[in-house]
Structures are given as C-alpha cells and as structure tokens.
Enzyme design. Structure first.
Site, PDB file in Angstrom:
ATOM      1  NE  ARG A 154      18.504  -2.105 -28.207  1.00  0.00           N
ATOM      2  CZ  ARG A 154      18.878  -3.360 -28.359  1.00  0.00           C
ATOM      3  NH1 ARG A 154      19.347  -4.025 -27.342  1.00  0.00           N
ATOM      4  NH2 ARG A 154      18.783  -3.964 -29.526  1.00  0.00           N
ATOM      5  CE  LYS A 192      23.889 -11.328 -28.468  1.00  0.00           C
ATOM      6  NZ  LYS A 192      24.880 -10.249 -28.363  1.00  0.00           N
ATOM      7  CB  THR A 193      23.210 -14.057 -24.344  1.00  0.00           C
ATOM      8  OG1 THR A 193      23.378 -12.736 -24.858  1.00  0.00           O
ATOM      9  CG2 THR A 193      24.333 -14.355 -23.383  1.00  0.00           C
ATOM     10  CD  GLN A 248      21.119  -5.537 -32.482  1.00  0.00           C
ATOM     11  OE1 GLN A 248      21.334  -4.964 -31.436  1.00  0.00           O
ATOM     12  NE2 GLN A 248      20.632  -6.760 -32.536  1.00  0.00           N
ATOM     13  CG  ASP A 262      28.229 -12.255 -28.023  1.00  0.00           C
ATOM     14  OD1 ASP A 262      27.277 -12.362 -28.816  1.00  0.00           O
ATOM     15  OD2 ASP A 262      28.147 -11.683 -26.925  1.00  0.00           O
ATOM     16  CD  GLU A 263      26.999  -7.971 -29.754  1.00  0.00           C
ATOM     17  OE1 GLU A 263      26.589  -7.796 -30.927  1.00  0.00           O
ATOM     18  OE2 GLU A 263      26.387  -7.602 -28.750  1.00  0.00           O
TER      19      GLU A 263
END
Length: 809
Positions: free
Chosen positions: A666, A50-51, A272, A234-235
């Site tokens: 994770r 994503k980043t 998420q 983002d997010e």
DNA sequence: CGGCCTTAATTTTTT
DNA sequence: ATTAAGGCCG
C-alpha cells in the site's frame, strides 16, 4: 485518408501503433489491452495499473469497432470499483457507460432479475435482504419451528445457507451425511420458502437465481451469450464457485469450439487473495486457465507505486508462499527510504510512537515537505486494535478517520425508516414488518407478535394479512399499525420519492421517538440525511442505473447504447435478433422500489468525520486497492498478525502472508512496521513476540529504529537486554522523541513483567518436551500459563505452576 | 410491556 | 475491557 480508414476498420489491430489510448502503456499493459478476442488471464501485481488495463481494454475494443457498448460486460466486486471504471472509461471515450453492463456481480444480477422477474419467479419489486435482515429472518424462522438454537446457532445456519448458495446448491442438492445435516437442510428449505413467500432475496440468491435462469432457460441463455461478446472481470482471485459458474454461463462454450464462446478477460492477483474466509477461491484462476484453455497469460509486474525497498520487502515476503502462480514486482524508481521497524514495550507506547512519528511527517521534518494527513494510513489486522491508536491520536489532537463499522444504510434508525418504506412497497415483507411493528413502541409486545405469527402460519399468509384475524386489545394495536401502513401507502401513491420519505418519517413516529432519546439527535440527523440521499439518488445519478430494469430490446436500440461518437467504427457483429419474452418495454420499477434496491446494494459510505484532512485508520483488508504516501503497519505480533486462528494450518498462514503483502504494497514512499511486546486484549495483558514475517523480510531493506531483539541475547531473564528504549537507535531520522511525550514510564513492560520471569520469544527447557520457544503468556500467579512451541512436540499450553521450565541462555 | 441485569463472544468484509 | 443480546423481574 479514406483508404486508411477502411483498412483500420477491416484490421482494427492496425490502429494499435498510433491509438492515443495506448500511448502511456508499458509493453505488457499494451499487450494485454490489444489481445485478440480470446480468453485471457492478466496477472496484475499490486500497483501495476490493473484498473487502467481493464478500462483501456474496453475502450480499445469499442474504439476499434470490435464490439458495441451493449456487447460488453464488466464485473467488479465493489460499487467503488465499478464507479471508477465507468468514470475512467467515459473520460477515455465519448460512450454512454450507463447503458453498458458495468457493475458489481450483485448489481448486474439484480438488473438481470428485474428484467426477467417473471421467468425468475419473483415479484417485480422484490426486495433485497442484507446480512442483518437475513440473520433476523433465520432467527425468526428457527424460533417458529422450535429449532434448538443451542445446537444450531442462527449465525451458523446463516453461514451454512450462504455457503450452500455460493456452491450453487439448493436444499435438494446438499449431501446429507448426518441427522444434523438433515436438520440444517430442512431449515435451509424452510428459509427458501419463507423468502419466496415474502418476495425477498438475499445476496446469495441474487447470484444463484440469475445463474439458474441462465442455465435452465435456453432462449435467455442464447440471447445473453450472443450479446456479451466480451466479459471482463476484475479481482478474479476473489470470485467464489458460483460466481465462476455464473461467468461460464454468460461466456458460453468455454473452449469456443462451437464458435459461440465469448472472450473472457480475467484480471487478478493470486498474491492478493485475502477473502478465502468468505468463499473466495483462488483456484478459480487455475480452473479458468484449464477449462477455457486460456492461451494468453500476461503478467503485469512493473510497479508504479512504490520504491524498491518496499517492493523488495513485499517480494521477499510473498516468496515464502508455496502455492502461487509466481510473480515479482519491479520498479524503475530507486530504492527509496528503508522500511522502518519499531519495537514498543506496550501497545499504548506503540500507538504513541506512531502519533509522534506522523506528527513529524505532517510537519515535514525528515522529508523535504510535509505529507498531508490523508496520505498517511495506519493499518492493523483486527478492528480491536484501533482503540489504542485512536486514544493516542485523540490525546494528541490529531485528526483521524476510522474506516469500517456501520455504513449509512446499516444504521438502526435508517433501517427502521427503510422498513416502513419497504412495507409500503411490499406488505408481505415480514422481516420489515417485525422490525417496526413495535418501533417506536406502540404497545405491541412479544406476546401479541407471537400470536400473530402463529395465525399467519396457520393461514399461510403474511403477518400483515394475518392482522385482520387477530382480536382483542393487542389486535386493536396491531390493527392500528397495519391501518397506518395502509393509509400511508394510499397517501404516497402519487408523491415524489422525497415526499414519500418525508411523509413516512413524519407518520411513523420515528423522529418524535428519537427526540426523546438521549442520543437521538444524531439519529434524527441521519434520518434527514436519508431524505437527501433519496433526493440525490433521483436527480444526480439518474435513478435506477442498477435498480431499474432496462428492457433488453430497448437497450439495444436506444441511442444511449449506440452512444459511441459518430466517428467511431460500427460494430462488427450483427445485433442479436432475439428479444427475451418477458423483458417488456417500459416496465420500470417505482422510484421507491429502485431506491430501496439501491440502499440494499450500496450500503453507503462507512466513514465518519469526512471533510477534515485526517490520518486514515483501517484494517489491512479494507486497505486493499488503496495506496498512501506513508503507511504504518502496526501490531505485527505472533497471534495477531498472523492471527492466532489462522496459524494452525498452512493455507491460513499463506493467506495471512498475502495479507501482509497487501499491507506492504500500500505504501508509496515510506513504510513503518511495528509491534509491541505486550498488548491488552480482552481485558488481559498478552505477551507477544514479533511476527514471523519479520524473518521473511530482506535485512538490507530494513532499518531498525529500536535495537533488534535477537531472542534475548542478555541474561536468561532478558530484562534490560533485549528491551527497547523509547529512543530510536540510530542515525539521522527520525529525531529523538521528547521524553515528556510518553505518559507511561520508559520501560513499562518491566513493570508488567510477570513473576515467573518468562517472556515471549524466550527459549526454555522442559524435561519431557525438550527445548522450545515461548510464544505467549497468559494470566498471573497460579493461573499463569505459557504457550510454547516445542520443535519435536508441537505447540503446547503449559500451566507454569505445574510445568518445570528452565530458561535456556 | 419495558427496563435492568447476566451472559457470552471477541479476524478479516462486500454485496 | 467492551459490547451485544437474551432472560428475568417489576
């Protein structure tokens, strides 16, 4: 050569094929990065890069000349994410990221408000209240106005005010349905006045005031709407109502029919979304698609983090949620190791098992080579669970690091020092005044402070200014305090930030005070660290990246903002010609004010014992965005995870499931899931059954290290049958646990078993309610009660001394 | 005014 | 069990 270059400038997308930026992207990522200048929603699964997509998108836009650095705004939630984005971006392109609007929502709002402080009706050096400051400001106000704290707890009022602001509501906008509402709104109104008078803003206010300034000031709005051609978020699933409205304000006409709309590139993952409790609205994703008529939706489902047993588990679990946009993670890596499941008799045994297990991992038994400790994380649902684990780790002398807890700038001694500094910058700041007026103790008691507050209220002035009117012995002490502050302000006039802080530490008496305290040594150390923090703020980061107003016109013309390599194409759109009226050039914040802002906006690290290679302990929430070779998710019990409070409603349960999804994803290589039959909570032993989430995981991906407890196949009373042994069940890995490693007997739960013979998970029969499952047991003897789920009558608490319950075989 | 004792709360957290 | 915050007494 020459023709080719021209072609590229005219048709930037032609560069797509051979741009080095795109080389290591998969087709979906590449598609996302090279989307046309239109609104887009990128559904980015955990570990899908994503980043990388976000930063490459910016680099792509810049390097193809579709936008200049000044035309990009990229918003994150945390400073960490913002920093990472800047680091990665500057590694990709020779661009000065400091001139770009990359930052957190609050950091950008701060920057915006500093630039337009006059229009925003704020003093230039307005200070920012953190949550603690806000609460104490509210408490003070409520006391002063004789608000009954029984009926209106300060915490709730704080929550109410923050909630209103998140919904964009000023006191006048709040719908009042009851006398209680009216009172709450009244307090809200008073709080607003108090903040305004003192020249302070809380976090919500940073957002709301920026939003309102954009909404109400045409020229400002037009300027920024013309400026930011590309807005990247983002997010996105974590945005609240106000943040979404704020984005819309900067984006301009969302449908772009007037041609004034900028391209909004939102990246998020609805699976998420774990922050609904603090106002996050996943619904913003769907709203965004609808309101902006988003034409481009791209799913990033290729996962680069975990093996497929882990991903299968995550996918299977999350598929039980009904409200989702839909997404399935996949990987090219093989199945990897199975997900290991362990049942412990007690929370301590669970912790000891984890410690034993991770010692083997570190030593490298069972895996080809040892895993470094910092690549092992132990996750839990709530902070209270860390204690047992810490005990076990401590006893085994395993280095560990606990995340969460107080951050550097939140420590009491640091907040005291900052309060002195804030008073130098702004004497009207009553919150800071009250924090240190009698700290260190200087004979100014509650009584004198109350009188002073009354005087200040009568004179409609700050506490600082009201002191001169106070007389008597208390007045003398107060006078001395104010004089000290005022003298310090004089003395620090032309000093460097470091010298200012040194002087304040010396003359405030803080250091001396802590010298006399028993555990003051750490505090003094922290105060010294504050000087270092200031030092590095000034030198390293170049102070004021966020804090200092960057006048807009200067930003546009400065070489920094044009910071692209000369080889890069020029921007396509003309520079905005309008310069907002109050962004006067060169007007910057003092280093002190900038540092104070930095302290409020970036509360610093929250990890103790850095340096050593240590096992990482944290809540699932704080693990979001991180990844580890090996992850333990502990305490997977009904009532804990999913938490009791969220079990009652469907939405709450779905959020818990998403949380579990975050936990699972994770892990890169190895994942452990564990639970305990009993757990000490609030001083009482609770009997828990394993989390329902186990039933939602695919059997094929799991490996039970303890016999799978199938709702007590043995005798009705279950002891011995369903019970785990401390020895693992089966083949190969991990090795037997040496018996001596457990301080407690092999089956401690047996000892702790209550006299009534019930156990969580057991099926029981009740004459009236029929058959049900025991969820939880509490108390003992006559006080013993059980929580039982009756399919036809719901979940009930029954006193065992009264209710007639028969175990069902 | 300051220390001591009682009382109540106790998912998750960033800015 | 543990802790933090507020009330009460010396």
């Amino acid at each position: 050569m020459r023709g080719r270059f021209l072609q590229c400038r005219m048709f930037p997308e032609l560069q797509a094929a051979d741009s080095p930026l795109l080389q290591h992207l998969n087709p979906e990522q590449r598609a996302a990065v090279t989307l046309p200048n239109e609104h887009a929603l990128i559904l980015a699964g955990a570990g899908s890069g994503k980043t990388r997509v976000l930063t490459t998108r910016i680099a792509w836009l810049l390097s193809t000349g579709q936008v200049s650095p000044g035309g990009v705004m990229a918003v994150t939630f945390t400073n960490k994410a913002a920093k990472e984005m800047m680091t990665r971006l500057s590694a990709m392109l020779p661009v000065n990221v400091r001139g770009m609007w990359i930052g957190t929502f609050h950091g950008l709002c701060n920057r915006f408000l500093r630039a337009h402080y006059k229009l925003a009706n704020l003093p230039q050096s307005f200070q920012i209240l953190d949550t603690q400051d806000q609460l104490s400001a509210i408490k003070r106000l409520m006391k002063q106005h004789n608000v009954d704290e029984e009926r209106f707890p300060a915490k709730e009022t704080q929550w109410f005010i923050a909630g209103c602001k998140e919904d964009g509501l000023r006191p006048g906008d709040v719908e009042v349905r009851s006398e209680e509402d009216r009172r709450k709104v009244e307090i809200y109104q008073l709080y607003e006045e108090q903040c305004q008078r003192e020249g302070v803003v809380d976090f919500g206010e940073l957002m709301l005031r920026s939003y309102e300034l954009m909404r109400d000031n045409g020229p400002i709005r037009e300027h920024y709407q013309r400026r930011f051609r590309h807005i990247l978020i983002d997010e996105f699933q974590d945005t609240n109502r106000l943040q979404y409205a704020w984005i819309k304000m900067f984006a301009g006409d969302p449908t772009g029919t007037s041609g004034s709309s900028n391209a909004v590139f939102a990246v998020g993952d609805d699976d998420q979304s774990i922050y609904a409790f603090r106002g996050a609205r996943v619904g913003n994703m769907a709203d965004f698609v609808r309101e902006f008529q988003v034409a481009h939706q791209i799913k990033l489902e290729q996962n680069y983090r975990s093996y497929s047993n882990i991903l299968d588990s995550a996918n299977a679990l999350i598929s039980h949620n009904r409200t989702r946009l839909g997404k399935n993670l996949r990987t090219d890596q093989g199945p990897g190791e199975p997900v290991r499941v362990y049942e412990a008799p007690t929370d301590l045994a669970e912790a000891q098992w984890m410690v034993e297990e991770l010692r083997h991992l570190v030593r490298g038994e069972g895996t080809s080579e040892g895993i470094p400790r910092h690549e092992i994380a132990i996750l839990y649902r709530s902070n209270a669970q860390s204690r047992v684990i810490e005990t076990a780790l401590f006893n085994a002398a395993v280095p560990y690091r606990v995340y969460g807890g107080l951050r550097f700038f939140e420590r009491a001694e640091i907040k005291h020092a900052l309060a002195y500094l804030r008073l130098l910058e702004n004497p009207q700041d009553d919150t800071s005044f009250l924090r240190v007026v009698n700290f260190p103790p200087r004979g100014i008691g509650a009584r004198s402070v109350e009188q002073l507050q009354d005087a200040a209220r009568a004179a409609r002035c700050s506490l600082h200014d009201a002191v001169s009117a106070t007389t008597g012995k208390a007045g003398a002490n107060l006078g001395a305090f104010v004089a000290k502050i005022d003298v310090l302000r004089e003395q620090t006039q032309n000093l460097s930030l470091r010298e200012i802080i040194d002087l304040v530490l010396q003359h405030s008496g803080l250091v001396e005070h802590y010298k006399t305290e028993r555990e003051g040594a750490d505090r003094i150390e922290n105060l010294e660290e504050l000087v270092n923090a200031a030092e590095s703020f000034v030198t390293q980061e170049g102070f004021g990246r966020d804090a200092v107003a960057l006048p807009v016109d200067e930003l546009r013309q400065s070489p920094a903002s044009q910071g692209l390599d000369a080889n890069l194409p020029q921007l396509n759109e003309p520079a905005p010609d309008y310069v907002p009226p109050d962004a006067e050039t060169g007007e910057t914040l003092s280093p002190l004010a900038a540092f104070l802002t930095h302290a409020a906006l970036e509360s610093g690290d929250n990890q103790a014992q850095a340096g050593q290679d240590a096992v990482q302990l944290m809540t699932v929430h704080s693990a979001k965005g991180l990844e580890f070779d090996c992850v333990f998710v502990s305490g997977l019990e009904e009532g804990l995870f999913p938490s009791e409070r969220s079990m009652s409603d469907y939405e709450g349960l779905e959020e818990e499931r998403r949380l579990m999804y975050v936990a699972i994803t994770r892990a890169r290589k190895r994942l452990y899931l564990s639970y305990s039959q009993t757990r000490l909570l609030h001083g009482q032993t609770r009997y828990n059954i394993k989390s329902r989430f186990f039933d939602e995981l695919p059997e094929h991906a799991l490996k039970w290290l303890t016999p799978k407890n199938q709702n007590f196949g043995g005798s009705a009373f279950g002891f011995g049958s369903g019970y785990p042994s401390t020895r693992h069940a089966g083949g190969g890995l991990p090795r037997d646990l040496a018996p001596g490693h457990f301080a407690s007997p092999p089956v401690p739960a047996q000892k702790a078993a209550p006299s009534h013979g019930l156990r969580s998970g057991m099926q029981v029969f009740h004459a009236k309610f029929g058959e049900g499952t025991v969820l939880m047991l509490e108390g003992s003897g006559d006080d013993a009660r059980a929580q039982i789920n009756f399919p036809r009558h719901g979940i009930k608490w029954l006193a065992l001394s009264v209710a007639k319950l028969t175990p069902v075989a």
